[in-house]
Design an enzyme around this catalytic site. Sequence first.
Site, PDB file in Angstrom:
ATOM      1  CG  ASP A  56      39.922  28.822  35.564  1.00 27.33           C
ATOM      2  OD1 ASP A  56      40.258  28.248  36.625  1.00 27.33           O
ATOM      3  OD2 ASP A  56      40.148  30.026  35.340  1.00 27.33           O
ATOM      4  CD  GLU A  74      44.335  30.876  39.835  1.00 31.04           C
ATOM      5  OE1 GLU A  74      45.171  31.467  40.518  1.00 31.04           O
ATOM      6  OE2 GLU A  74      44.545  30.558  38.643  1.00 31.04           O
TER       7      GLU A  74
HETATM    8  N1  BES Z   1      48.914  28.156  39.780  1.00 31.83           N
HETATM    9  C1  BES Z   1      49.189  29.494  39.391  1.00 31.83           C
HETATM   10  C2  BES Z   1      50.012  30.262  40.395  1.00 31.83           C
HETATM   11  C3  BES Z   1      51.371  29.700  40.725  1.00 31.83           C
HETATM   12  C4  BES Z   1      52.094  28.949  39.829  1.00 31.83           C
HETATM   13  C5  BES Z   1      51.903  29.969  41.952  1.00 31.83           C
HETATM   14  C6  BES Z   1      53.341  28.444  40.170  1.00 31.83           C
HETATM   15  C7  BES Z   1      53.154  29.503  42.292  1.00 31.83           C
HETATM   16  C8  BES Z   1      53.874  28.707  41.386  1.00 31.83           C
HETATM   17  C9  BES Z   1      47.864  30.207  39.165  1.00 31.83           C
HETATM   18  O1  BES Z   1      46.975  29.437  38.388  1.00 31.83           O
HETATM   19  C10 BES Z   1      48.097  31.467  38.374  1.00 31.83           C
HETATM   20  O2  BES Z   1      48.532  31.380  37.267  1.00 31.83           O
HETATM   21  N2  BES Z   1      47.766  32.629  38.947  1.00 31.83           N
HETATM   22  C11 BES Z   1      47.843  33.872  38.244  1.00 31.83           C
HETATM   23  C12 BES Z   1      47.121  34.939  38.998  1.00 31.83           C
HETATM   24  C13 BES Z   1      45.721  35.250  38.543  1.00 31.83           C
HETATM   25  C14 BES Z   1      45.183  36.433  39.306  1.00 31.83           C
HETATM   26  C15 BES Z   1      45.542  35.415  37.086  1.00 31.83           C
HETATM   27  C16 BES Z   1      49.257  34.331  38.101  1.00 31.83           C
HETATM   28  O3  BES Z   1      50.092  34.069  38.983  1.00 31.83           O
HETATM   29  O4  BES Z   1      49.541  34.997  37.093  1.00 31.83           O
HETATM   30 MN    MN Z   2      46.871  27.514  39.037  1.00 28.53          MN
HETATM   31 MN    MN Z   3      47.644  29.633  36.252  1.00 32.11          MN
END
Ligand code: BES
Ligand code: MN
Ligand code: MN
Length: 459
Positions: free
Chosen positions: A85, A155
Amino acid sequence: MSGFLDKNKQRFLDELFDLLRIPSVSADPAFKDDVLKTAEFLKEKLIAAGAENVELCPTDGYPILYGDKIIDPALPTVLVYGHYDVQPPDPLDLWDSGPFEPVIKKTDIHPEGAIFARGACDDKGQVYMHFKAFEGMLAEDRLPCNVKFMIEGEEEVGSENLAPFLSANKEKLACDVILVSDTSVIANDCPSITVGLRGLSYVEVEVTGPNRDLHSGVFGGAVANPINILAKMIASLQDENNRITIPGFYDDVAVVSAEERKMMNDAPFNLKTYENDLEIGSVHGEEGFTTIERTSIRPTLDCNGIWGGYIGEGAKTVLPSKAYAKISMRLVPNQSSDKITELFKKHFESLAPDSVKVEVKPHHGGEAAVTPTDTPEYKAAHMAMEKSYGKAPIPARGGGSIPIVALFEEVLGVKTVLMGFGLDSDDIHSPNEHYGVFNYFKGIETIPYFFEYYAELKK
Ligand code: BES
Ligand code: MN
Ligand code: MN
């Protein structure tokens, strides 16, 4: 593998482009069919790559794609996790080309070109590297251990259905290590392995003033304006040193050793370049910590959106009944997402004057994670990157969140290695998200080395 990669580069790009054309926005129900189509697309690709037992496992939300290749139960098993997603593409008018019409364009940082599309880096491009690396290992008959794939479709909206899936499928998901490519390297000439992620507490707040919208001349001055009040309340959440004022907020924050702080701050980072790139006069953050520290080992509080009243064309004189905001707190090891949400709620409610009512609604959350560096999986990732980049990677903590990493450890008792290939400048979650063609191919080149070294180190 490099032979197989070289022969198939164009096809690997074409297939990724097909994947990027399907708008798998999990947050918006209008994209439901496309999210499901993406899962189907990847299922077919996983079968074509040579995986077995491939299925879309239903959940209360979007399905989880599973597939495996067990060559010998006595050998170690690597479980590859990623997500299909993507974030919503808006604001659409800030994209230079369509978010779901991938194109390759050169940039200063990506002289070999970067693929511009929503999800190019986060995380479709990085998931697809694993499919192609797997295909290559099978085609060249050099898969050295067992592989399982678990690719989810929620995710970006908090992975709420993944925890029950993990608990219900412990046997199926049994593995020795989880391999995730959903983070970044410091730079293309400075490879790094992510060794920490922040946790998250996310809330929505609603401030109600009068029971209906009022004329701001007739009533203004006598009745609390919920937007004014909300703005004051949010502003008071940080003090003059940019420290968060919620009582108890910092109580559990893990203290990072001077040695680790020194190592972090020795990593290549240029403050001027950072400020210039963002076109800001200066950075802003918690007193006593560097930019690298502020974005990795320190917790934060940010308003993600704020609305209320009249936002249409021209002016309308109104004293609105309601105002809203979405607020996120990034958390660090030892802080508990639930506890912080509770502390926030209690404090925010206590801030409200009698002239308004306040409601705090918790959204999803997740715990921070640190991954150890003295494990075979970390060593394997280190050796793999050293081999493909010609330079040893350094450990680096990331500021983002992947809540499932802490859950994996809790439910499956398995550690994760975060071997991502994006760049922090790739504009994930932002208009013009892109992923370097160099990075895409570098990932496909590096992953088989990881398998090779991991299998060797586990012998
Ligand atoms: N891939 C990201 C997280 C990320 C990006 C970690 C770059 C380290 C470096 C992930 O898809 C993401 O965006 N996670 C969300 C959390 C989720 C609970 C919505 C975020 O970090 O906002
Ligand atoms: Mn991600
Ligand atoms: Mn993300």
